[in-house]
Design a protein around this motif. Structure first.
Motif, PDB file in Angstrom:
ATOM      1  N   ASP A  15       0.804  -1.222   0.000  1.00 26.81           N
ATOM      2  CA  ASP A  15       0.000   0.000   0.000  1.00 26.81           C
ATOM      3  C   ASP A  15       0.837   1.272   0.000  1.00 26.81           C
ATOM      4  OD1 ASP A  15      -2.328  -1.373  -0.116  1.00 26.81           O
ATOM      5  OD2 ASP A  15      -3.093  -0.770   1.837  1.00 26.81           O
ATOM      6  N   GLU A  17       3.762   3.397  -2.118  1.00 26.73           N
ATOM      7  CA  GLU A  17       4.461   3.497  -3.398  1.00 26.73           C
ATOM      8  C   GLU A  17       5.968   3.346  -3.237  1.00 26.73           C
ATOM      9  OE1 GLU A  17       4.717   6.484  -7.292  1.00 26.73           O
ATOM     10  OE2 GLU A  17       3.590   7.057  -5.510  1.00 26.73           O
ATOM     11  N   ASP A  40       1.350  -2.657  -7.860  1.00 25.98           N
ATOM     12  CA  ASP A  40       0.005  -2.425  -7.349  1.00 25.98           C
ATOM     13  C   ASP A  40       0.087  -1.837  -5.952  1.00 25.98           C
ATOM     14  OD1 ASP A  40      -1.782  -3.554  -9.479  1.00 25.98           O
ATOM     15  OD2 ASP A  40      -0.512  -5.289  -9.117  1.00 25.98           O
ATOM     16  N   ASP A 209      -1.102   4.647  -0.128  1.00 23.93           N
ATOM     17  CA  ASP A 209      -1.357   5.176  -1.463  1.00 23.93           C
ATOM     18  C   ASP A 209      -2.282   4.225  -2.217  1.00 23.93           C
ATOM     19  OD1 ASP A 209       0.699   7.273  -1.155  1.00 23.93           O
ATOM     20  OD2 ASP A 209       2.098   5.606  -1.270  1.00 23.93           O
ATOM     21  N   HIS A 210      -2.769   4.666  -3.353  1.00 22.03           N
ATOM     22  CA  HIS A 210      -3.559   3.822  -4.248  1.00 22.03           C
ATOM     23  C   HIS A 210      -3.188   4.140  -5.686  1.00 22.03           C
ATOM     24  CE1 HIS A 210      -5.940   3.667  -0.522  1.00 22.03           C
ATOM     25  NE2 HIS A 210      -6.369   2.510  -0.965  1.00 22.03           N
ATOM     26  N   ALA A 211      -2.609   3.167  -6.357  1.00 26.67           N
ATOM     27  CA  ALA A 211      -2.207   3.356  -7.758  1.00 26.67           C
ATOM     28  C   ALA A 211      -1.876   2.004  -8.362  1.00 26.67           C
ATOM     29  CB  ALA A 211      -0.994   4.294  -7.851  1.00 26.67           C
ATOM     30  N   ARG A 212      -1.841   1.978  -9.682  1.00 24.16           N
ATOM     31  CA  ARG A 212      -1.412   0.771 -10.401  1.00 24.16           C
ATOM     32  C   ARG A 212      -0.533   1.208 -11.565  1.00 24.16           C
ATOM     33  NH1 ARG A 212      -5.957  -1.603 -11.312  1.00 24.16           N
ATOM     34  NH2 ARG A 212      -5.730  -3.280  -9.779  1.00 24.16           N
ATOM     35  N   VAL A 213       0.586   0.526 -11.726  1.00 24.98           N
ATOM     36  CA  VAL A 213       1.474   0.795 -12.864  1.00 24.98           C
ATOM     37  C   VAL A 213       1.672  -0.505 -13.613  1.00 24.98           C
ATOM     38  CG1 VAL A 213       3.746   1.552 -13.609  1.00 24.98           C
ATOM     39  CG2 VAL A 213       2.663   2.642 -11.625  1.00 24.98           C
TER      40      VAL A 213
END
Length: 215
Positions: A15, A17, A40, A209-213
């Protein structure tokens, strides 16, 4: 799934980055064997990957992990990456469906070897290692402020609103160890009260954080 002759396709999950990026950087020199194709951060894996590497920093640990929440269709194998390597915890986690459990004392080559073995169908457990903060691998929030990974995780959990007992339960630490990490962590970041620590954490990247690469 990836071509068996090619590198193992890996998603790194956490969670935070900075934690995910740190693990990816650790594995980058070995991309001919292990290719990190998805990062993720606070979300489940959606890509076509072979192995999910779940870093436990600031997260649910070991046998508390809901493995089905990490992957969309349940097909990738899950490897837990943690400093909590008590034998009973490792065995319970594997019994619940994890294919591997790695200590954060592992160097990059050992992590790569373990991931490839898991992809080949083996179950991998941590070796006998000392659990010392000064040997922690990767990156974490607050490292540039002198926080060890253990201190940083405790600050992260405080920032999330957990009590000392909840932190101990989450991290598989004694309450006295939690208090020690709080005391040393507070000293390093220049605070003396919990509210100050929460405010400091929110200002310095300790909120999830919340993101997806996809790569």
């Amino acid at each position: 799934m990836s071509n068996p002759a090619g590198p193992v396709r890996v998603a790194v999950v956490n969670d935070y980055e900075i934690v995910v990026a740190g693990v990816a950087a650790l594995l980058a020199p070995y991309r001919s064997r292990v290719d990190v194709v998805e990062l993720d951060i606070g979300v489940g894996v959606v890509g076509d990957v072979d192995v999910v590497l779940y870093d436990t920093f600031g997260q649910v640990q070991g046998d508390g992990i809901e493995l089905e929440d990490l992957v969309a269709d349940g097909s990738p194998k899950v490897v837990v990456f943690s400093w909590n390597v008590q034998a009973d915890l490792v065995e319970r986690t594997i019994a619940r469906g994890a294919s591997g459990y790695l200590s954060k004392q592992s160097d990059a080559r050992d992590i790569v070897e373990a991931i490839t073995r898991v992809c080949a169908g083996e179950t991998v457990r941590p070796g006998e290692v000392e659990d010392l903060d000064e040997h922690d691998r990767g990156a974490w929030p607050g490292r540039d402020h002198g926080l060890s990974a253990r201190e940083a995780e405790v600050i992260a959990l405080i920032t999330q609103g957990l009590s000392n007992q909840e932190i101990a339960d989450r991290s598989y630490l004694s309450i006295n160890s939690v208090k020690t990490y709080i005391r040393t962590g507070y000293r390093k970041i220049g605070v003396s009260r919990r509210a100050q620590a929460v405010a400091w954490g929110m200002q310095h990247g300790f909120s999830p954080d919340h993101a997806r690469v996809l790569r």
